[in-house]
Structures are given as C-alpha cells and as structure tokens.
Write a protein that holds these residues in place. Structure first.
Motif, PDB file in Angstrom:
ATOM      1  N   GLU A 214       0.837  -1.196   0.000  1.00 42.68           N
ATOM      2  CA  GLU A 214       0.000   0.000   0.000  1.00 42.68           C
ATOM      3  C   GLU A 214       0.880   1.257   0.000  1.00 42.68           C
ATOM      4  O   GLU A 214       0.579   2.236  -0.691  1.00 42.68           O
ATOM      5  CB  GLU A 214      -0.892  -0.016   1.243  1.00 42.68           C
ATOM      6  CG  GLU A 214      -1.975   1.015   1.194  1.00 42.68           C
ATOM      7  CD  GLU A 214      -3.057   0.791   2.254  1.00 42.68           C
ATOM      8  OE1 GLU A 214      -2.923  -0.147   3.075  1.00 42.68           O
ATOM      9  OE2 GLU A 214      -4.018   1.562   2.258  1.00 42.68           O
TER      10      GLU A 214
ATOM     11  N   LEU B 171       2.182   1.919  -3.486  1.00 42.00           N
ATOM     12  CA  LEU B 171       1.114   2.392  -4.354  1.00 42.00           C
ATOM     13  C   LEU B 171       0.754   3.838  -4.002  1.00 42.00           C
ATOM     14  O   LEU B 171       0.596   4.689  -4.882  1.00 42.00           O
ATOM     15  CB  LEU B 171      -0.096   1.460  -4.206  1.00 42.00           C
ATOM     16  CG  LEU B 171      -1.142   1.472  -5.310  1.00 42.00           C
ATOM     17  CD1 LEU B 171      -0.521   1.300  -6.690  1.00 42.00           C
ATOM     18  CD2 LEU B 171      -2.159   0.361  -5.061  1.00 42.00           C
ATOM     19  N   ASN B 172       0.658   4.129  -2.719  1.00 38.56           N
ATOM     20  CA  ASN B 172       0.300   5.484  -2.296  1.00 38.56           C
ATOM     21  C   ASN B 172       1.404   6.501  -2.551  1.00 38.56           C
ATOM     22  O   ASN B 172       1.176   7.704  -2.467  1.00 38.56           O
ATOM     23  CB  ASN B 172      -0.106   5.494  -0.821  1.00 38.56           C
ATOM     24  CG  ASN B 172      -1.491   4.897  -0.626  1.00 38.56           C
ATOM     25  OD1 ASN B 172      -2.309   4.918  -1.547  1.00 38.56           O
ATOM     26  ND2 ASN B 172      -1.746   4.335   0.542  1.00 38.56           N
TER      27      ASN B 172
ATOM     28  N   GLY C 250      -2.736   9.231  -7.155  1.00 35.10           N
ATOM     29  CA  GLY C 250      -3.739   8.656  -8.060  1.00 35.10           C
ATOM     30  C   GLY C 250      -4.531   9.678  -8.843  1.00 35.10           C
ATOM     31  O   GLY C 250      -5.035   9.378  -9.930  1.00 35.10           O
TER      32      GLY C 250
ATOM     33  N   LEU D   3      -6.168  -4.375  -2.799  1.00 35.16           N
ATOM     34  CA  LEU D   3      -5.384  -3.147  -2.652  1.00 35.16           C
ATOM     35  C   LEU D   3      -5.470  -2.305  -3.936  1.00 35.16           C
ATOM     36  O   LEU D   3      -5.731  -1.102  -3.907  1.00 35.16           O
ATOM     37  CB  LEU D   3      -3.928  -3.548  -2.371  1.00 35.16           C
ATOM     38  CG  LEU D   3      -2.866  -2.466  -2.369  1.00 35.16           C
ATOM     39  CD1 LEU D   3      -3.091  -1.535  -1.204  1.00 35.16           C
ATOM     40  CD2 LEU D   3      -1.477  -3.095  -2.299  1.00 35.16           C
ATOM     41  N   ILE D   4      -5.256  -2.968  -5.074  1.00 32.99           N
ATOM     42  CA  ILE D   4      -5.253  -2.274  -6.362  1.00 32.99           C
ATOM     43  C   ILE D   4      -6.641  -1.740  -6.693  1.00 32.99           C
ATOM     44  O   ILE D   4      -6.795  -0.600  -7.125  1.00 32.99           O
ATOM     45  CB  ILE D   4      -4.745  -3.216  -7.479  1.00 32.99           C
ATOM     46  CG1 ILE D   4      -3.276  -3.567  -7.225  1.00 32.99           C
ATOM     47  CG2 ILE D   4      -4.935  -2.596  -8.849  1.00 32.99           C
ATOM     48  CD1 ILE D   4      -2.761  -4.712  -8.069  1.00 32.99           C
TER      49      ILE D   4
ATOM     50  N   TYR E 178      -7.527   1.324  -4.617  1.00 35.13           N
ATOM     51  CA  TYR E 178      -6.798   2.509  -5.113  1.00 35.13           C
ATOM     52  C   TYR E 178      -7.515   3.083  -6.339  1.00 35.13           C
ATOM     53  O   TYR E 178      -7.728   4.288  -6.443  1.00 35.13           O
ATOM     54  CB  TYR E 178      -5.366   2.078  -5.450  1.00 35.13           C
ATOM     55  CG  TYR E 178      -4.472   3.182  -5.987  1.00 35.13           C
ATOM     56  CD1 TYR E 178      -3.776   4.018  -5.127  1.00 35.13           C
ATOM     57  CD2 TYR E 178      -4.305   3.350  -7.361  1.00 35.13           C
ATOM     58  CE1 TYR E 178      -2.934   5.015  -5.623  1.00 35.13           C
ATOM     59  CE2 TYR E 178      -3.468   4.333  -7.865  1.00 35.13           C
ATOM     60  CZ  TYR E 178      -2.780   5.161  -6.996  1.00 35.13           C
ATOM     61  OH  TYR E 178      -1.953   6.132  -7.494  1.00 35.13           O
ATOM     62  N   CYS E 179      -7.908   2.190  -7.254  1.00 32.66           N
ATOM     63  CA  CYS E 179      -8.595   2.648  -8.479  1.00 32.66           C
ATOM     64  C   CYS E 179      -9.945   3.265  -8.150  1.00 32.66           C
ATOM     65  O   CYS E 179     -10.345   4.257  -8.752  1.00 32.66           O
ATOM     66  CB  CYS E 179      -8.761   1.486  -9.455  1.00 32.66           C
ATOM     67  SG  CYS E 179      -7.197   0.973 -10.172  1.00 32.66           S
TER      68      CYS E 179
ATOM     69  N   LYS F 246     -10.782   4.740  -5.311  1.00 29.79           N
ATOM     70  CA  LYS F 246     -10.553   6.019  -4.625  1.00 29.79           C
ATOM     71  C   LYS F 246     -10.323   7.161  -5.615  1.00 29.79           C
ATOM     72  O   LYS F 246     -10.823   8.260  -5.434  1.00 29.79           O
ATOM     73  CB  LYS F 246      -9.348   5.853  -3.701  1.00 29.79           C
ATOM     74  CG  LYS F 246      -8.998   7.089  -2.901  1.00 29.79           C
ATOM     75  CD  LYS F 246      -7.939   6.768  -1.844  1.00 29.79           C
ATOM     76  CE  LYS F 246      -7.419   8.043  -1.193  1.00 29.79           C
ATOM     77  NZ  LYS F 246      -6.210   7.767  -0.396  1.00 29.79           N
ATOM     78  N   TYR F 247      -9.567   6.887  -6.685  1.00 30.10           N
ATOM     79  CA  TYR F 247      -9.224   7.958  -7.626  1.00 30.10           C
ATOM     80  C   TYR F 247     -10.022   7.893  -8.932  1.00 30.10           C
ATOM     81  O   TYR F 247      -9.753   8.648  -9.861  1.00 30.10           O
ATOM     82  CB  TYR F 247      -7.724   7.921  -7.924  1.00 30.10           C
ATOM     83  CG  TYR F 247      -6.881   8.213  -6.700  1.00 30.10           C
ATOM     84  CD1 TYR F 247      -6.785   9.515  -6.196  1.00 30.10           C
ATOM     85  CD2 TYR F 247      -6.211   7.193  -6.039  1.00 30.10           C
ATOM     86  CE1 TYR F 247      -6.027   9.780  -5.067  1.00 30.10           C
ATOM     87  CE2 TYR F 247      -5.436   7.446  -4.909  1.00 30.10           C
ATOM     88  CZ  TYR F 247      -5.356   8.751  -4.432  1.00 30.10           C
ATOM     89  OH  TYR F 247      -4.611   9.006  -3.319  1.00 30.10           O
TER      90      TYR F 247
END
Ligand SMILES: *Cc1c(COP(=O)(O)O)cnc(C)c1O
Length: 354
Positions: free
Chosen positions: A115, A118-119, A123, A146-147, A150-151, A153-154
């Motif tokens: 994470e 990625l962070n 994003g 996790l991926i 992230y997708c 969220k953004y």
C-alpha cells in the motif's frame, strides 16, 4: 517431454481429441450458438454480470494486452503501470509504442507491492491502471483488493492481465471492479495457444471504447462486440481453439471454478512444502498458485538444461537478469502429484552432482 511450464502446458486428453478433428465452417447458426455458450460459460467462470461484454481475439496474450490499451486509452490519458517484471515492462512498452503517457511503479526483484508503494503515486494524476495480476516472470501475485481500492478512490479504469492467474487464483470480475480482464488459451485453460478472451465492463465500454477512434482494424473492440451480438467475430477466428474452449468451459462449469482453483492450490502448496523439506529455497513475496519460483542462484540455467536433456522434464526457465537465479515450476494443466515426485528427485540428483 513432461511440461511443468506455464504455457503451453500439458493438455487434457479431451482437448487433444478435439484438436485432432476436422474443423467446421463457422459462419453458421450452429457456430454462433457455440460462441454464445462460450460467452455465457466464460462470464460465469469469472463471475461477470450479463451487461459486460466478451471479446474473443485470435492473438496470443500480448495482442490482447495491446488491444486493451488502444481501445480504452488515448492522448488525453495518463496511466499507471505496475512493473514488477517482464510482463509489466511489456505493458509499459505498449504505452510507449502507442504514444500513451504513463508512469511506472517499478518493483525490484523480491520487492512486494505494498500500500505504501502504491500510495507513493498520486492517483489523481491518472486515468487508468495497468497490472499483470500475477507477474509470471517472478511468480508474485499482487493484492487485487489493494489495487482495486486505489482505483476506486481515484476513479481510475482498471485493466487486469489475468492470463496466468485465471483458474489458479480467485478472480471475480464484478466484485473486484475490473474494467478489462484478459485471459489466454495456453495457460490454465490448457488449450492450444493463439486465442485470448477478454471481458469489458459496461462502464469502460460506454465511456471509452465507443468514443475512441479506431486505431487497429483487427483489434477493434467495437467491431468485435457488435459481431458478438450474433455470436460471430469480424474475421476468421481460431475455430479449433474455440471448440477446445467450449469443451473445457463445460468441464469447468461441471467441476466448479472454486474446486479447480483449490486443486491447483493444493498441488502448489504440497510442492512448496516438499521443496522446503528438501532444502530448496523459494521467494518470500506472495505467490500465485499457478507456478512456484525456485531460487537456485547461480545454477538455475544449468539445472533447467539438465532437467530437459537428462530427464525429459521441461520447467520454465527465466530470462534476463533472473536467468541464473530462478526456475519456475508450473502447476497448470494436466499435471499430477506423481509427476512432481519425479521432478523433485531429479532436482536433488542434479544438485548433488553440480
Ligand atoms: C503468458 C502471459 C502473457 C501472454 O504472452 P504471449 O507470449 O503473448 O502469449 C501475458 N501476460 C502474462 C502475465 C502472461 O503470463
């Protein structure tokens, strides 16, 4: 030669039987029916809803990766590519060739996609993320939750190359909020190489695919999706592989996807335990059930060669920087535990005589 590769893999007798028969002509209602059945069964195998679209392309996996990029993204986009090995690098090269702007999240060999990593990428700068969920060159399985979080969220479109993870690890198209999923015939499906099957979400189809200029006649999703409304493809498909696929998907429906995945998992786990007992080392990052990477530095290439020439066993060699570091032992297709006993004994014998 016994194959412990990841593709092509040992095929099942039923598949070989189909491959030996005369092909039918395909512009017929009967072939359309078979294609509709392939579509229904494929969707079921990845838990995809009815309103996503299925595309059957006559191309190896790389063609499908390229098709995903050029049908969904263009000049205005900026993509984040997870590059943890040879296949991640390939996605980056595809973006480069087509002039699509991207950043790479590069992982060193042995490094886990976390994470934090990625962070480290903002994003809000991106419109899409490309990932090979199982990076086959190392065996690392990334954390899809996790991926996809992230997708979400953004608001990024998520393209998942699931070529070497399909049937080996859990894949749920809808629940994992995937926009494009790529599968190929020669990995866990254990069919002839040359066919790729892709699932396209309703969202990316409406907002992207339909609005994109056509950049390849052969790989144009619009035309493939339009043709699939009548169970057809725009050009002559890999008719034989589609017949192989039909038999295999029926088998998968009967057995159950979860059961097949569990079988592969059990085989992989048993092999890994046995490797440890015999003092072979495997990497510490999360692994797909599809294959086991074995750390044999600096003898990996030599052991691969001897398995092939002296024992008639084909494991998957590594390329580039990992050539002398890793061999990869597949758990896909028609392989049984007895085969692994033979392999393990051969690996021990070779090691003793190095
Ligand atoms: C095998 C594989 C491909 C496809 O490669 P081709 O040589 O084009 O068939 C793509 N991505 C991953 C992760 C793979 O394992």
């Amino acid at each position: 030669m016994k194959l412990f590769t990841v593709g092509p893999v040992e095929m099942f007798p039923q598949t070989l039987h189909i491959a030996s028969e005369q092909l039918p002509y395909f512009r017929t209602p009967e072939f359309s029916e078979l294609m509709f059945e392939n579509e229904r069964l494929f969707k079921a195998s990845i838990r995809a809803a009815k309103n996503s679209k299925t595309v059957f392309l006559t191309t190896s996996g790389t063609g499908a990766m390229e098709a995903a990029v050029i049908n969904c993204f263009g000049d205005e986009d900026k993509l984040l590519v997870i590059n943890g090995g040879g296949f991640g690098k390939r996605f980056a090269e595809i973006c480069q060739i087509h002039g699509i702007s991207y950043d790479e999240l590069k992982l060193d060999f042995g490094e886990v996609l976390t994470e934090e990593r990625l962070n480290g990428f903002d994003g809000s700068k991106y419109t899409g993320l490309l990932v090979n969920l199982h990076e086959t060159s190392t065996g690392q399985l990334y954390d899809i939750n996790l991926i996809s979080a992230y997708c979400r969220k953004y608001g990024l479109y998520l393209v998942v190359d699931a070529i070497s993870t399909y049937l080996a690890d859990k894949i749920e198209f809808d629940a994992m909020e995937i926009d494009v999923l790529i599968v190929s015939s020669q990995k866990a499906l254990a069919l002839s190489p040359g066919l790729s099957v892709m699932e396209i979400s309703e969202r990316i189809y409406r907002n992207r695919v339909l609005k994109m200029p056509i950049r390849s006649m052969y790989l144009d999703f619009k035309s493939h999706i339009k043709n699939m409304e009548r169970g057809q493809t725009p050009f002559t498909p890999a008719v034989g592989i589609l017949l192989e696929l039909n038999e295999r998907l029926k088998q998968i429906e009967t057995t159950g996807v979860d059961e097949i995945q569990t079988e592969i998992h059990v085989l992989a786990e048993r092999f890994r335990r046995e490797l440890k007992t015999r003092e072979f080392r495997i990497p510490e990052y999360p692994l797909s059930n599809a294959l086991t990477p074995v750390l044999l530095e600096p003898n990996a290439r030599e052991i691969y060669e001897q398995l092939k020439s002296k024992y008639g066993i084909m494991v998957t060699p590594s390329g580039g920087a990992l050539e002398k570091v890793l061999i990869r032992v597949g758990h896909l297709g028609n392989v049984k535990w007895d085969d692994y006993e033979v392999l393990l004994n051969a690996m021990e014998q070779i090691r003793e005589n190095l």
